[in-house]
Design an enzyme around this catalytic site. Structure first.
Site, mmCIF file in Angstrom:
data_model
loop_
_atom_site.group_PDB
_atom_site.id
_atom_site.type_symbol
_atom_site.label_atom_id
_atom_site.label_comp_id
_atom_site.label_asym_id
_atom_site.label_seq_id
_atom_site.Cartn_x
_atom_site.Cartn_y
_atom_site.Cartn_z
ATOM 1 N N GLY A 146 9.059 -4.925 -8.779
ATOM 2 C CA GLY A 146 9.879 -3.781 -9.183
ATOM 3 C C GLY A 146 11.366 -4.049 -9.017
ATOM 4 C CD GLN A 147 16.553 -2.634 -12.148
ATOM 5 O OE1 GLN A 147 16.171 -2.513 -13.309
ATOM 6 N NE2 GLN A 147 17.630 -2.023 -11.670
ATOM 7 N N GLY A 150 5.178 4.197 -9.102
ATOM 8 C CA GLY A 150 5.953 2.962 -9.310
ATOM 9 C C GLY A 150 5.039 1.745 -9.233
ATOM 10 C CG HIS A 151 3.159 0.673 -5.505
ATOM 11 N ND1 HIS A 151 3.248 1.731 -4.645
ATOM 12 C CD2 HIS A 151 3.833 -0.352 -4.926
ATOM 13 C CE1 HIS A 151 3.943 1.373 -3.576
ATOM 14 N NE2 HIS A 151 4.323 0.116 -3.722
ATOM 15 N N GLY A 194 0.816 -1.212 0.000
ATOM 16 C CA GLY A 194 0.000 0.000 0.000
ATOM 17 C C GLY A 194 0.849 1.260 0.000
ATOM 18 C CB ALA A 195 1.955 3.951 1.245
ATOM 19 C CG LEU A 196 -1.038 1.564 -3.811
ATOM 20 C CD1 LEU A 196 -2.199 1.125 -4.713
ATOM 21 C CD2 LEU A 196 0.032 0.475 -3.768
ATOM 22 C CG HIS A 197 5.047 4.965 -5.129
ATOM 23 N ND1 HIS A 197 5.590 4.254 -6.174
ATOM 24 C CD2 HIS A 197 5.542 4.411 -3.988
ATOM 25 C CE1 HIS A 197 6.394 3.316 -5.697
ATOM 26 N NE2 HIS A 197 6.373 3.390 -4.368
ATOM 27 C CG ASP A 248 11.957 -3.556 -3.276
ATOM 28 O OD1 ASP A 248 12.468 -3.211 -2.213
ATOM 29 O OD2 ASP A 248 10.996 -2.967 -3.787
HETATM 30 P P1 AMP Z 1 6.078 -2.345 -1.689
HETATM 31 O O1 AMP Z 1 4.684 -1.803 -1.554
HETATM 32 O O2 AMP Z 1 7.124 -1.356 -1.302
HETATM 33 O O3 AMP Z 1 6.227 -3.689 -1.021
HETATM 34 O O4 AMP Z 1 6.305 -2.594 -3.231
HETATM 35 C C1 AMP Z 1 5.435 -3.386 -3.980
HETATM 36 C C2 AMP Z 1 6.047 -3.632 -5.322
HETATM 37 O O5 AMP Z 1 6.256 -2.394 -5.987
HETATM 38 C C3 AMP Z 1 7.423 -4.315 -5.232
HETATM 39 O O6 AMP Z 1 7.545 -5.266 -6.259
HETATM 40 C C4 AMP Z 1 8.368 -3.159 -5.429
HETATM 41 O O7 AMP Z 1 9.627 -3.542 -5.955
HETATM 42 C C5 AMP Z 1 7.601 -2.320 -6.428
HETATM 43 N N1 AMP Z 1 8.089 -0.945 -6.419
HETATM 44 C C6 AMP Z 1 8.348 -0.179 -5.323
HETATM 45 N N2 AMP Z 1 8.859 1.007 -5.692
HETATM 46 C C7 AMP Z 1 8.929 0.996 -7.040
HETATM 47 C C8 AMP Z 1 9.383 1.932 -8.025
HETATM 48 N N3 AMP Z 1 9.878 3.128 -7.686
HETATM 49 N N4 AMP Z 1 9.307 1.587 -9.335
HETATM 50 C C9 AMP Z 1 8.817 0.362 -9.700
HETATM 51 N N5 AMP Z 1 8.373 -0.564 -8.821
HETATM 52 C C10 AMP Z 1 8.436 -0.255 -7.509
#
Ligand code: AMP
Length: 281
Positions: A149-150, A36-37, A31-34, A152
């Site tokens: 996402g790359q 990238g998500h 969550g706390a989506l942006h 991570d």
């Molecule tokens: P998280 O919510 O941080 O667990 O991330 C969920 C998914 O979004 C994971 O596969 C992350 O690698 C991906 N993600 C996080 N930040 C970015 C970003 N800036 N660009 C692309 N994918 C992302």
């Protein structure tokens, strides 16, 4: 967009969809989506009949309690963003739904070398927690494709290992890191930065670019030391600055001019831990 809170309800719904030979694309998030998500959602939508996003802040992957407690929550906004992005299904389970046997009854995954380095070394237990939640989510969603996402990078490698260990029929698609205009990798944790920290946060991607520009010119150990110095001078507490073979994450001190390399950084700006990486060649 359909919203599910119960694993059983979601599985039953998806099984019905699959009968129409619809492929499921899955995007796990906390969550706390942006944006990238949302780029992962767009990739999933482009190749699958149905796109499922999960939002679950997984307690077992936080090795520091305060990090878990301070993890940003913006659920209403997340749902709006997912509707606008055209996501078909969002899954927002409770802890009990993901861990029906309780948080203590956990399986251990053999991740080998990957768990001993970088994030595995600095966040003990983190990748076991990641595998626990993703294993459960994969069993519930049974996706044909999972989008990661790359940003991570090591997590992507861990989850490829997990899918192999479980002999699951899910392909992993790694999507590029989305960045702010100044180069900062988008991250939910960026919401926790104050104004001054936000300005300093750009130094991480600048440091990665500096490493990229220097790899052909000198010993990788000197490049790493210089990069670490730069971060420390700007007030960071550095966990690691490393250069590794991109395929294996084996650390490198020299370069033959050909092997594919990646630089990876993890560092704290006060309370907030930021990570980023860049393929170097
Ligand atoms: P998280 O919510 O941080 O667990 O991330 C969920 C998914 O979004 C994971 O596969 C992350 O690698 C991906 N993600 C996080 N930040 C970015 C970003 N800036 N660009 C692309 N994918 C992302």
């Amino acid at each position: 967009m359909k919203l599910f809170k119960r694993a059983g309800d979601l599985s039953a719904y998806l099984v019905k969809q699959e009968k129409n030979n619809t492929s499921i694309g899955f995007v796990p998030t906390m969550g706390a989506l942006h944006s990238g998500h949302l780029s992962l959602i767009a990739s999933a939508k482009s190749c699958n009949g149905i796109t499922v996003c999960s939002i679950f802040i997984n307690p077992t992957q936080f090795n520091v309690t305060s990090d878990f407690e301070k993890y940003p929550v913006t659920l209403e906004k997340d749902i709006e963003l997912l509707i606008t992005a055209g996501c078909d299904v969002v899954f927002i389970p409770s802890v009990a739904e993901i861990y029906p046997q309780g948080l203590q009854a956990r399986r251990l995954y053999n991740l080998g070398y990957l768990e001993t380095i970088l994030e595995g070394k600095y966040r003990p237990g983190h990748f076991q927690g990641v595998c626990q939640v993703v294993h459960r989510l994969l069993e519930i969603v049974r996706p044909r494709n999972m989008y990661l996402g790359q940003k991570d990078y090591q997590q992507c490698m861990v989850l490829k290992t997990l899918v192999n260990l479980l002999a699951m029929d899910t392909s992993i698609i790694v999507c590029p890191t989305l960045r702010e205009k100044d180069g900062l990798a988008m991250s939910s944790r960026n919401m926790r930065l104050d104004e001054q920290e936000r300005q300093l946060a750009v130094i991480i991607s600048q440091t990665l670019l500096q490493i990229k520009n220097e790899i052909a010119t000198r010993d990788l150990r000197i490049i790493k030391a210089k990069a670490t110095d730069k971060l420390v001078k700007h007030g960071y507490t550095v966990d690691y600055v490393e250069i590794a073979a991109a395929e294996t994450l084996i650390m490198q001190n020299s370069w033959d001019g050909e092997a594919k390399l990646i630089a990876l950084v993890a560092a704290f700006l006060n309370e907030v831990r930021l990570i980023d990486n860049m393929i170097l060649n």
